[in-house]
Design an enzyme around this catalytic site. Structure first.
Site, PDB file in Angstrom:
ATOM      1  N   HIS A  75     -22.758 -17.365 -39.168  1.00 29.04           N
ATOM      2  CA  HIS A  75     -23.438 -17.611 -40.445  1.00 29.04           C
ATOM      3  C   HIS A  75     -23.188 -16.482 -41.436  1.00 29.04           C
ATOM      4  CE1 HIS A  75     -25.352 -21.185 -39.255  1.00 29.04           C
ATOM      5  NE2 HIS A  75     -26.234 -20.659 -38.438  1.00 29.04           N
TER       6      HIS A  75
ATOM      7  N   GLU B 278      -1.125 -26.908 -33.080  1.00 27.61           N
ATOM      8  CA  GLU B 278      -1.969 -25.765 -32.730  1.00 27.61           C
ATOM      9  C   GLU B 278      -2.143 -25.629 -31.215  1.00 27.61           C
ATOM     10  OE1 GLU B 278      -5.776 -26.216 -34.604  1.00 27.61           O
ATOM     11  OE2 GLU B 278      -5.886 -28.355 -34.168  1.00 27.61           O
TER      12      GLU B 278
ATOM     13  N   ASP C 156      -5.490 -21.419 -33.642  1.00 24.96           N
ATOM     14  CA  ASP C 156      -5.544 -21.952 -32.286  1.00 24.96           C
ATOM     15  C   ASP C 156      -4.234 -21.769 -31.542  1.00 24.96           C
ATOM     16  OD1 ASP C 156      -8.163 -22.939 -31.747  1.00 24.96           O
ATOM     17  OD2 ASP C 156      -7.847 -24.368 -33.356  1.00 24.96           O
TER      18      ASP C 156
ATOM     19  N   CYS D 201      -1.392 -23.769 -41.971  1.00 25.51           N
ATOM     20  CA  CYS D 201      -2.717 -23.661 -42.582  1.00 25.51           C
ATOM     21  C   CYS D 201      -3.626 -22.699 -41.816  1.00 25.51           C
ATOM     22  CB  CYS D 201      -3.374 -25.031 -42.696  1.00 25.51           C
ATOM     23  SG  CYS D 201      -3.629 -25.821 -41.121  1.00 25.51           S
TER      24      CYS D 201
HETATM   25  C1  PEP Z   1      -6.025 -23.301 -36.911  1.00 23.39           C
HETATM   26  O1  PEP Z   1      -6.325 -23.507 -35.737  1.00 23.39           O
HETATM   27  O2  PEP Z   1      -5.156 -22.473 -37.263  1.00 23.39           O
HETATM   28  C2  PEP Z   1      -6.704 -24.035 -37.982  1.00 23.39           C
HETATM   29  C3  PEP Z   1      -6.297 -23.967 -39.230  1.00 23.39           C
HETATM   30  O3  PEP Z   1      -7.782 -24.759 -37.664  1.00 23.39           O
HETATM   31  P1  PEP Z   1      -9.244 -24.156 -37.339  1.00 23.39           P
HETATM   32  O4  PEP Z   1      -9.248 -22.697 -37.711  1.00 23.39           O
HETATM   33  O5  PEP Z   1     -10.190 -24.963 -38.122  1.00 23.39           O
HETATM   34  O6  PEP Z   1      -9.350 -24.377 -35.861  1.00 23.39           O
HETATM   35 MG    MG Z   2      -7.512 -25.174 -35.185  1.00 21.21          MG
END
Ligand code: PEP
Ligand code: MG
Length: 600
Positions: free
Chosen positions: A212, A452, A476, A523
Site C-alpha cells: 500500500h 513472462e 516475472d 512492459c
Molecule cells: C511483468 O511481469 O513484467 C509484468 C509487466 O506484469 P506484472 O508486473 O503485473 O506481473
Molecule cells: Mg507479470
C-alpha cells in the site's frame, strides 16, 4: 513527476543528544516511488493502546456497549474523513480500501458478536473488541496468502482505531515543517493522513513494491523506499536523512560528502527534467530512423492524464487487476466497460493494451485460495481458463470498449500454446455472440501474449503464430528464470535484469516473434530502466511500455542513438558472462553517449 521544489529546502541539522546513535547509517531497500528527498526524520509510531481485561458488573454491561457504539461512530467519522480526502488525492478506485474498512465497522456478525461477549462474559468494551478482532485477524493470517495478509493489516487498522476511540485517545499524525516519514509499516490510512503534512518522502521497514505504501506514494508522487528492515529503529525523529527513491537507499545522519552528492544529483535531475519537456511531442525514433512505440504502464483513472502529459504513445499495459483493489467481488461487465472505455477514450488516437485479470501470485483477488507457492500456482490465464465466466465477462467489456479501434487484449502468465488456443476459442465465442446480437465492436482487435514464463519465451516463435503481438514481462520472467522471488527484500540483489541468461532469453523472444513478423514489446520494469534502453533498442525491440515518470528520459536516449550502433552494443553485451560486466559496460556506454543523463 516528483515535485523537486519540495526538496530544495532541506531541514537544518538538529542537535544530537548524547544517548542517540550519531553514526552515519546506510540502508538499502526497495525503490518504491521515484524521487529524492533530504530533510529531517519524523518517526511515525502508533501508540500502542493498552488493553486491560476487566470483568464488569452486570449493570455496567450496557454502559460498555454504549462506549463501544460511540467508539464505532467516532471511528466511522474518522474513516469518512480519510475516505473523502483519499478520493481527492488518489482517486476513487484506490480510496475504496477505506470504504471496505467502513463496511467492516457495520458488519453485523462481528459487531453483534462483540456486543454478545460484553453481555454474556461481562467483558469491558476494549477487551471484547481486542479479543474478537484479533481472533478474526488470526484467521486471515493463517490463510497464508498475501491478499488475506493485507486484509489482516486492514483489520489491525480498524481494531486499533476502535480501541483508541474507546479510550478517547487522539492519533498524532501532524508535524510542523517538512519531514521524511519513517515507520515500521504504514497502513493506507496512515499514509493518507500523514500526506496532509508536507511529507518529503516515506521510508518503511516493511513492504514490497506492490505494498500500500508503494502504491499510494506513487499516486501521491512522493519518493518512497520500502523494505528497509530496520530504519524505524536506526532513525530518530529530528535526525537528518537522505532518501533516494531511484536507487532505493536511505542514508541516516549523512556526512558532508553525502549531502554534496545529493545536492549534485538533485541538480542533475532537475536540469535534465527541464530539458526533457521539449521532447514531449517528438517521436521515440533513433537517429537513423527506427521508430520505437514508447507507451506507458497505467492502471488507474487518475494516472491517465499524466500519461498523456508525459508524451506517451498510449498505454502499453493496463493492469485490469487494479479494478479489484479493495473489493470482495468481481466488477460487473458494465463497471469494467466504463473503466476500459475511459482509458481508450483518454489515449485515443493511440492504443490501450488491456490485460485480462492477472490475479493470483502476490496480487489481490476476490477468490479465496490457499496455496504453498502462489507464484507457481493458480494465477493469470490459468484462473481465467478454469473460470471462463470471469474471462468472458471481461472480454465482453473489452469488446464493447473497442469501438474506437484502439483496444488490444493481452494475456498474462502464458506458459505454452494450448493456453492461447483455449483463450482464442473463448474470444471466438464472444465474437459470435456479439455478431448474433448485432453489438458493434472492433473486428480486427489484436490479441497478444505476455512472455513472462521461461517456457513461453522458449516457444516465442510458436506462440507468435497464434497472436498479433508479444509483450515481455521482465518482472516475472526474471523471477521465474533466475528463481528469485520478485517481492523478497532479502534477495533483491539477485534479481538481475542484466543476467546473461535474461538477455539471451529476451533476444530469443524478439527473434522468435520477428520470424513470424509479429512485433515484440516489453512492459516489465526493465523497459523503463535507462541503462537498458540502448541494449533493448539494439536487440530489435519494437515497443517499450514504461512507468510514466521515466518516459521522457527513455525517449531522450532512444533519440540519441543509431539503431545500427545500438545493435553492435547489444551483440557485445550478449557475449558477456556476468551481470556486473554487462551493467558496467552499458553504464559506461550511456555515460559516454549522453553525459547529462543522471544515472542511479
Ligand atoms: C511483468 O511481469 O513484467 C509484468 C509487466 O506484469 P506484472 O508486473 O503485473 O506481473
Ligand atoms: Mg507479470
Amino acid at each position: 513527476m516528483i515535485d523537486q521544489t519540495k526538496n530544495t529546502n532541506p531541514a537544518q541539522p538538529v542537535e544530537q543528544n548524547t544517548v542517540r546513535n550519531n553514526k552515519r547509517v546506510v540502508i538499502h531497500g526497495i525503490a518504491a516511488s521515484p524521487g529524492l528527498a533530504y530533510g529531517q526524520v519524523f518517526v511515525f509510531e502508533r501508540k500502542t493502546v493498552e488493553v486491560n481485561q476487566r470483568i464488569v458488573e452486570p449493570e455496567e454491561a450496557e454502559e460498555e456497549i454504549d462506549r463501544l457504539r460511540q467508539a464505532i461512530q467516532r471511528s466511522e467519522k474518522e474513516l469518512n474523513k480519510i475516505l473523502s480526502f483519499a478520493e481527492q488525492k488518489i482517486g476513487n478506485a484506490k480510496a475504496r480500501i477505506f470504504e471496505a474498512q467502513i463496511m467492516f465497522l457495520h458488519d453485523p456478525v462481528i459487531i453483534d458478536q462483540i456486543v454478545e461477549r460484553i453481555r454474556t462474559e461481562r467483558l469491558n468494551a476494549e477487551s471484547a473488541v481486542y479479543s474478537e478482532l484479533s481472533k478474526y485477524q488470526q484467521q486471515m493470517l493463517d490463510a497464508d496468502e498475501s491478499y488475506m495478509q493485507e486484509r489482516a493489516d486492514d483489520i489491525e487498522d480498524v481494531k486499533h482505531r476502535i480501541l483508541r476511540n474507546i479510550q478517547q485517545e487522539r492519533l498524532f499524525s501532524r508535524f510542523k515543517g517538512t519531514a521524511i516519514v519513517v515507520a515500521k509499516n504504514l497502513s493506507p490510512a496512515d499514509a493518507i493522513l500523514l500526506s496532509r503534512n508536507d511529507v518529503l518522502g516515506y521510508a518503511t521497514d516493511r513492504g514490497g513494491i506492490t505494498s500500500h505504501t508503494a502504491l499510494l506514494s506513487r499516486s501521491l508522487k512522493i519518493p518512497a523506499v520500502v523494505g528497509l528492515t530496520r530504519i524505524s529503529s536506526d532513525a530518530n525523529t529530528g535526525d537528518e536523512m537522505i532518501l533516494d527513491g531511484y536507487s532505493g537507499t536511505a542514508i541516516i545522519r549523512p556526512n558532508k560528502t553525502d549531502v554534496e552528492k545529493y545536492i549534485e544529483k538533485q541538480r542533475r535531475y532537475a536540469l535534465f527534467e527541464k530539458k526533457l519537456t521539449v521532447l514531449r511531442d517528438l517521436p521515440a525514433e533513433t537517429k537513423d530512423g527506427r521508430q520505437i512505440i514508447l507507451s506507458a504502464n497505467a492502471d488507474l483513472e487518475e494516472e491517465l492524464d499524466y500519461v498523456g502529459f508525459q508524451g506517451a504513445e498510449g498505454i502499453g499495459l493496463f493492469r485490469s487487476e487494479s479494478l479489484l483493489i479493495g473489493r470482495d467481488t468481481f466488477p460487473t461487465e458494465d463497471e469494467q466497460y466504463e473503466a476500459y472505455w475511459l482509458a481508450a477514450e483518454k489515449v485515443y488516437p493511440h492504443d490501450v493494451v488491456l490485460r485480462v485479470f492477472d490475479i493470483g501470485g502476490d496480487k489481490v483477488y476476490p477468490l479465496a485460495i490457499e496455496e504453498n507457492n502462489p507464484f507457481l500456482g493458480w494465477r493469470g490465464i490459468r484462473i481465467l481458463l478454469d473460470r471462463p465466466e470471469l474471462l468472458k465477462t471481461q472480454l465482453r467489456a473489452m469488446f464493447r470498449a473497442s469501438l474506437k479501434k484502439n483496444v488490444k487484449i493481452l494475456l498474462p502468465m502464458i506458459s505454452g500454446v494450448s493456453e492461447i488456443s483455449a483463450t482464442l476459442n473463448h474470444i471466438r465465442d464472444v465474437k459470435e455472440e456479439f455478431h448474433s446480437k448485432n453489438i458493434p465492436f472492433d473486428k480486427n482487435m489484436q490479441v497478444g501474449a505476455m512472455i513472462e514464463v521461461p517456457s513461453a519465451a522458449i516457444l516465442a516463435k510458436e506462440i507468435a503464430r497464434l497472436v498479433d503481438f508479444l509483450s515481455i514481462g521482465t518482472n516475472d520472467l526474471i523471477q521465474y528464470l533466475l528463481a528469485v522471488d520478485r517481492g523478497n527484500p532479502t534477495i533483491t540483489k539477485l534479481f538481475q535484469e542484466f543476467h546473461p541468461a535474461v538477455l539471451r532469453m529476451i533476444q530469443h523472444t524478439i527473434d522468435g516473434g520477428h520470424k513470424r513478423k509479429v512485433p515484440v514489446g516489453m512492459c516489465g520494469e526493465m523497459a523503463g530502466d535507462p541503462i537498458a534502453t540502448i541494449l533493448l533498442v539494439g536487440m530489435g525491440i519494437d515497443s517499450l511500455s514504461v512507468v510514466p515518470s521515466v518516459l521522457p528520459e527513455v525517449k531522450k536516449i532512444i533519440r540519441s542513438v543509431n539503431y545500427k550502433e545500438a545493435a553492435k552494443i547489444s551483440r557485445r553485451a550478449l557475449t558477456m558472462g556476468t551481470p556486473e560486466e554487462v551493467f558496467g559496460y552499458l553504464k559506461k556506454t550511456l555515460k559516454t553517449k549522453l553525459p547529462d543523463v543522471p544515472l542511479g
